[in-house]
Design an enzyme around this catalytic site. Structure first.
Site, mmCIF file in Angstrom:
data_model
loop_
_atom_site.group_PDB
_atom_site.id
_atom_site.type_symbol
_atom_site.label_atom_id
_atom_site.label_comp_id
_atom_site.label_asym_id
_atom_site.label_seq_id
_atom_site.Cartn_x
_atom_site.Cartn_y
_atom_site.Cartn_z
ATOM 1 N N GLU A 216 28.121 49.139 -4.009
ATOM 2 C CA GLU A 216 29.072 49.114 -5.118
ATOM 3 C C GLU A 216 29.271 50.539 -5.658
ATOM 4 O O GLU A 216 28.300 51.185 -6.066
ATOM 5 C CB GLU A 216 28.461 48.224 -6.200
ATOM 6 C CG GLU A 216 29.446 47.442 -6.978
ATOM 7 C CD GLU A 216 28.748 46.444 -7.915
ATOM 8 O OE1 GLU A 216 27.522 46.524 -8.118
ATOM 9 O OE2 GLU A 216 29.463 45.598 -8.452
ATOM 10 N N LYS B 216 19.703 40.019 -25.353
ATOM 11 C CA LYS B 216 19.323 41.423 -25.238
ATOM 12 C C LYS B 216 20.524 42.178 -24.661
ATOM 13 O O LYS B 216 20.794 42.126 -23.475
ATOM 14 C CB LYS B 216 18.125 41.631 -24.310
ATOM 15 C CG LYS B 216 17.634 43.085 -24.353
ATOM 16 C CD LYS B 216 16.944 43.557 -23.091
ATOM 17 C CE LYS B 216 17.839 44.134 -22.047
ATOM 18 N NZ LYS B 216 18.620 45.336 -22.386
ATOM 19 N N CYS C 60 32.046 44.316 -11.850
ATOM 20 C CA CYS C 60 31.446 43.738 -10.640
ATOM 21 C C CYS C 60 32.510 43.182 -9.701
ATOM 22 O O CYS C 60 32.241 42.967 -8.527
ATOM 23 C CB CYS C 60 30.506 42.600 -11.017
ATOM 24 S SG CYS C 60 29.191 43.144 -12.076
ATOM 25 N N GLU D 74 24.578 36.838 -12.490
ATOM 26 C CA GLU D 74 25.897 37.352 -12.093
ATOM 27 C C GLU D 74 25.653 38.801 -11.693
ATOM 28 O O GLU D 74 25.494 39.662 -12.541
ATOM 29 C CB GLU D 74 26.855 37.186 -13.280
ATOM 30 C CG GLU D 74 28.295 37.218 -12.883
ATOM 31 C CD GLU D 74 28.874 38.602 -13.015
ATOM 32 O OE1 GLU D 74 28.819 39.343 -12.005
ATOM 33 O OE2 GLU D 74 29.349 38.948 -14.106
#
Ligand code: SIN
Length: 495
Positions: A395, A189, A298, A264
């Protein structure tokens, strides 16, 4: 030569690589209720394509076809699977320009960087084509003389792979490569924001000989697709790259059917510049770690920790380098910074910057939306950032580099580890002894020493703490798709 997005998408359409249907059981299909979603070019806002908006029913069919294909795909020899993967790799490389163009069109990153992503993404397919042949079991010295003890490694089964928009190709191949190599079959997906690259890669997989059902692609209604993958007892593994918040939900939802899970998730990477660092190396490395993909990775440096003695010199040299970054449409020659993915991403960056400034941080350069409009944001350096500001805790996922001052090595390690995240960290120092002390103390899954770009197919990628579970890439990435079976042969002394 600069290109324009319009002519690129026309060319891609006629090449057959701009696909808009999902792939289920080897067939390209519209959604069953003919719903579509629009895919935009973030640099211009233009609609590139209407793609099938799929949900529960299509996903269940994709799972069923994957389940069926598993029997034959997993029984092929490793060498046979390896040859198919190698052909897929060759096709990805042969089409690297077109795939790069698709990435720039739907994701925004500069074309050169996008073509770089194709090489990076394809490298996982090449690597696992080779690694397929090295899935060794074991023979264990027996505990009793009439026994023989074996260990087999076998594919997990059907894998659900949920992938993000920031690397529309590489985050798919990093999962699908080891899954197919080990004998698993997959339902992918891709992000609704960037499905086109995934569909083009799947078309090339079919051309390479990946059999019907071994690789399916469904996109559209994310909650429905996610639920179908998570609740199906036939799906034995979920692999996800994306936010920590979503990862936690997936992990909880995978519990009732006890699936294997690889996650992750988000990072909060420190880039630590010590007084004894080579200034040029620290500037170049931090620039690369921070501004790759306009700060939307990331592993991007989220906090730049700079020691007292080098702080002002670093702030000046780093800001000069950032000033030279060229913001623009990814198809324009010379662009090094594309747009952010959407307006929500820009608004988040704005909130973080306002918060820091209101608490005393000072903008050296940038600090606002770019005059190009859309979702372009100025590459930004902010000094005097402290730990009470949102950007040092969360983040940023945008082109903003916060500089945080520290005094001692112990301070740097404490600040760096003071986060729930633990994906990537970077250290800049000329002392070998210091680099060992610091990388051993850092609670992170990846550490770059005097280097800001460390991702590669041959090394394990993944985080500790709330940055995730499991590893991708390298020989370690293969284990995520394998089960261990212990076999005890008894009565072995009989003649
Ligand atoms: C990511 O941002 O999730 C992946 C970055 C990489 O592979 O280097």
């Amino acid at each position: 030569m600069s290109m324009d997005a319009q002519s690129v998408s026309e060319k891609l359409r006629s090449s057959g690589l701009l696909r808009t249907q999902g792939l289920i059981g080897g067939k390209w299909l519209d959604s069953y209720d003919n719903k579509t979603i629009k895919v935009n070019n973030p640099a211009t806002g233009e609609i590139i394509a209407d793609v099938a908006c799929m949900g529960t029913k299509e996903t269940n069919d994709a799972i069923a076809s994957s389940y069926e294909a598993f029997t034959s795909w997993s029984r092929l020899t490793a060498g046979e699977r390896s040859k198919v993967l190698r052909r897929w790799y060759d096709l990805l490389i042969a089409h690297k320009e077109e795939l790069g163009q698709l990435i720039t069109l739907e994701q925004g990153k500069p074309l050169k960087e996008a073509i770089g992503e194709v090489a990076y993404g394809a490298s996982f397919i090449e690597y696992y084509a080779e690694e397929a042949k090295r899935v060794y079991g074991d023979i264990i010295p027996p505990n009793l003389s009439d026994r023989r003890l074996l260990v087999l490694k076998q594919p997990v089964g059907v894998v659900g792979a949920i992938t993000p928009w920031n690397f529309p190709l590489a985050m798919i191949t990093r999962k699908v490569g080891p899954a197919l190599a080990s004998g698993c079959t997959v339902v992918v997906k891709p992000s609704e924001l960037t499905p086109l690259t995934a569909l083009a890669a799947a078309e090339l997989a079919l051309q390479a000989g990946v059999p019907p059902g071994a690789l399916n692609v469904v996109m559209g209604n994310a909650p429905e697709i996610g639920d179908a993958l998570l609740t199906s007892p036939q799906v034995r593994k979920i692999t996800f790259t994306g936010s920590t918040a979503v990862g936690k939900k997936l992990m909880a939802a995978a519990a009732p059917t006890v699936k294997k899970v690889s996650l992750e998730l988000g990072g909060n990477a420190p880039s630590i510049v010590f007084d004894d660092a080579d200034l040029d190396v620290a500037v170049k490395g931090t620039l690369a770690a921070k501004f790759r993909n306009s700060g939307q990775t990331c592993v991007c440096a989220n906090r730049v920790l700079v020691q007292d003695g080098i702080y002002d010199k670093f702030a000046e040299a780093f800001s000069e380098a950032v000033q030279k970054l060229e913001v623009g449409d990814g198809f324009r020659d010379g662009t090094t910074q594309g747009p952010l993915i959407n307006d929500a991403a820009v608004q988040k960056v704005e909130t973080f910057v306002q918060d820091a400034v209101s608490k005393g941080a000072k903008i050296i350069i940038g600090g606002k939306r770019h005059s190009l409009g859309m979702t372009f944001y100025e590459p930004t350096v902010i000094r005097d950032v402290s730990d009470n500001m949102i950007m040092s805790k969360e983040e940023i996922f945008g082109p903003v580099a916060p500089l945080i001052r520290f005094k001692t090595e112990e301070d740097a390690i404490r600040i760096a580890n003071d986060t729930i995240a633990g994906l990537a960290a970077y250290i800049f120092t000329n002392s070998v002894q210091r680099s060992w002390r610091v990388f051993e103390a850092l609670e992170y899954g990846l550490v770059g020493v005097n280097e800001g770009l460390i991702s590669t197919e041959v090394a394990p990628f993944g985080g500790v703490k709330q940055s995730g579970l499991g590893r991708e890439g390298s020989k370690y990435g293969m284990d995520e798709y394998l089960e261990i079976k212990y076999v005890c042969l008894g009565d072995m002394n009989r003649h």
